[in-house]
Scaffold this motif. Structure first.
Motif, mmCIF file in Angstrom:
data_model
loop_
_atom_site.group_PDB
_atom_site.id
_atom_site.type_symbol
_atom_site.label_atom_id
_atom_site.label_comp_id
_atom_site.label_asym_id
_atom_site.label_seq_id
_atom_site.Cartn_x
_atom_site.Cartn_y
_atom_site.Cartn_z
ATOM 1 N N PRO A 1 -25.782 19.647 5.362
ATOM 2 C CA PRO A 1 -25.380 18.239 5.274
ATOM 3 C C PRO A 1 -26.468 17.384 4.637
ATOM 4 C CG PRO A 1 -25.847 18.847 7.554
ATOM 5 C CD PRO A 1 -25.986 20.096 6.753
ATOM 6 N N ASP A 2 -26.033 16.373 3.920
ATOM 7 C CA ASP A 2 -26.953 15.430 3.301
ATOM 8 C C ASP A 2 -27.226 14.298 4.304
ATOM 9 O OD1 ASP A 2 -28.493 14.026 1.559
ATOM 10 O OD2 ASP A 2 -26.802 13.145 0.464
ATOM 11 N N HIS B 1 -19.645 16.432 8.066
ATOM 12 C CA HIS B 1 -19.356 15.541 6.934
ATOM 13 C C HIS B 1 -18.293 14.519 7.327
ATOM 14 C CE1 HIS B 1 -21.774 17.876 4.173
ATOM 15 N NE2 HIS B 1 -21.205 18.973 4.647
ATOM 16 N N TYR C 1 -19.164 11.147 8.845
ATOM 17 C CA TYR C 1 -19.586 10.079 7.940
ATOM 18 C C TYR C 1 -18.406 9.543 7.127
ATOM 19 C CZ TYR C 1 -24.459 11.157 8.935
ATOM 20 O OH TYR C 1 -25.671 11.324 9.570
#
Ligand code: NAP
Length: 326
Positions: free
Chosen positions: A273-274, A78, A81
């Motif tokens: 995670p997206d 994460h 990003y």
């Protein structure tokens, strides 16, 4: 031989520590970050900010290593990003600093990289298959690879994949399933031995096919890369690709676990995670195996050797190959 090893307190790095010191008598210096080395660690260390060019140059100049092995990463999917400048500095900047320091002292440098530099459709990717990363982690690793291949006087990229093994610096750390293959076997063994059910995640948005690597095997291959001053891109992984279900079934069989406790189904998306995850990151390591003089183990052998390491708390015995032992 003197080696400057980054990431020694991490999962892969702790295997490199054991293999290089126990099997090969290497003198190690390890720059560390926040985590102190475990008691009795067989190396000298100092806190070094790998993103700081001057700090890295001064540290490497003091050690004067024959080889640098770079396993350290900012392991926060994460975070990559959320703070892109920090991510760039931690991956690409740190690699550049280590490559420049290696060049200054005629040291060999190895960057440990990943099968996630591929997009998940490049099944059986070879060493020379062009990378095509789909997420920030893969992109940063691919950019770091370029620093080595374009800038190092004597350097190698060692891609590893689906790493299963013992974290020797923190053996009690709970092991969890994630979007990749790392720790999958030990996570299943931990759960089923404790009588807990375990659902192996299956979904096309996950890393579903990969080439598992025993962490200590990866360390052994890294030793061969550094000792032989090999250059270019190498696939330092196992010898067989497998899917999540196949690896889970092998774990149950090899560890003699209760199959009734194993399920397959949808992932816990909140824990993932997206971001895009590559589907099939299987690697072909034929050229690397020939260059390093090894026969790469199949998935069953890897799981058997992992069981040995988890239960005996020692490196699994080396197996004979045409090119010697490994
Ligand atoms: N695990 C896998 O399945 C897998 C698969 C493919 C490739 N890889 C590659 O293998 C390598 C190692 O991964 P891992 O699983 O061993 O990761 P890990 O267990 O999270 O270890 C990361 C190590 O890097 C250190 N580190 C982080 N930031 C640092 C900094 N700024 N300066 C110095 N050290 C720093 C950490 O120390 P602190 O804890 O003190 O921060 C830790 O020792 C990575 O290059 C990764 O891309 C891993």
């Amino acid at each position: 031989m003197r080696v400057y090893l980054t990431g020694a307190t991490g999962f892969v790095g702790s295997n490199v520590v054991r293999v290089l010191t126990e099997r090969h008598g290497v003198e190690l210096f390890c720059p560390v970050n926040r985590t102190p080395p475990p008691a009795g660690a067989p190396y000298d260390h100092a806190v070094v900010d790998l993103a700081d060019p001057a700090a890295v140059a001064a540290s490497v100049a003091r050690v004067r290593p024959d080889a640098i092995v770079h396993t350290a990463i900012w392991n926060d999917f994460h975070g990559l990003y959320a703070d892109r400048p920090r991510a760039w500095a931690a991956y690409v900047g740190a690699t550049r600093n280590l490559v420049d320091a290696a060049n200054a002292h005629d040291a060999h440098v190895t960057l440990v990289s990943t099968d996630w530099v591929f997009d998940g459709t490049q099944s059986g990717a070879r060493e020379q298959t062009p990378p095509n990363p789909v997420n920030a982690y893969g992109f940063l690793k691919a950019a770091s690879e370029l620093v080595v291949t374009e800038r190092a006087r004597c350097g190698a990229v060692a891609r590893i994949s689906g790493v299963n093994g013992v974290h020797w610096a923190r053996p009690q750390t709970p092991r969890m399933q994630d979007a990749g293959f790392g720790y999958l076997v030990a996570s299943i063994a931990d759960a089923l031995r404790a009588g807990r059910r375990f659902r192996v995640w299956e979904d096309e948005r996950l890393n579903s096919i990969a080439t598992p690597t025993l962490a200590s095997d990866a360390a052994e291959l890294l030793w061969r890369v550094a000792d032989g001053r090999h250059e270019g891109i190498l696939h330092c992984c196992g010898g067989e690709a497998i899917d999540r279900r196949g690896l889970a079934e092998l774990a149950v069989e090899t560890f003699a676990l209760d199959r009734e406790l194993l399920d397959f189904g949808a992932p816990d998306w909140d824990a993932l995670p997206d971001a895009p995850i590559p589907y099939d990151t299987s690697l072909d390591a034929t050229e690397t195996a020939a260059a390093l003089g090894v026969a790469l183990p199949d998935a069953r052998t890897i799981v058997q050797r992992l069981r040995h390491e988890l239960e005996r708390h020692e490196l699994s015995p080396q197996t004979a190959t045409a090119g010697g032992t490994r």
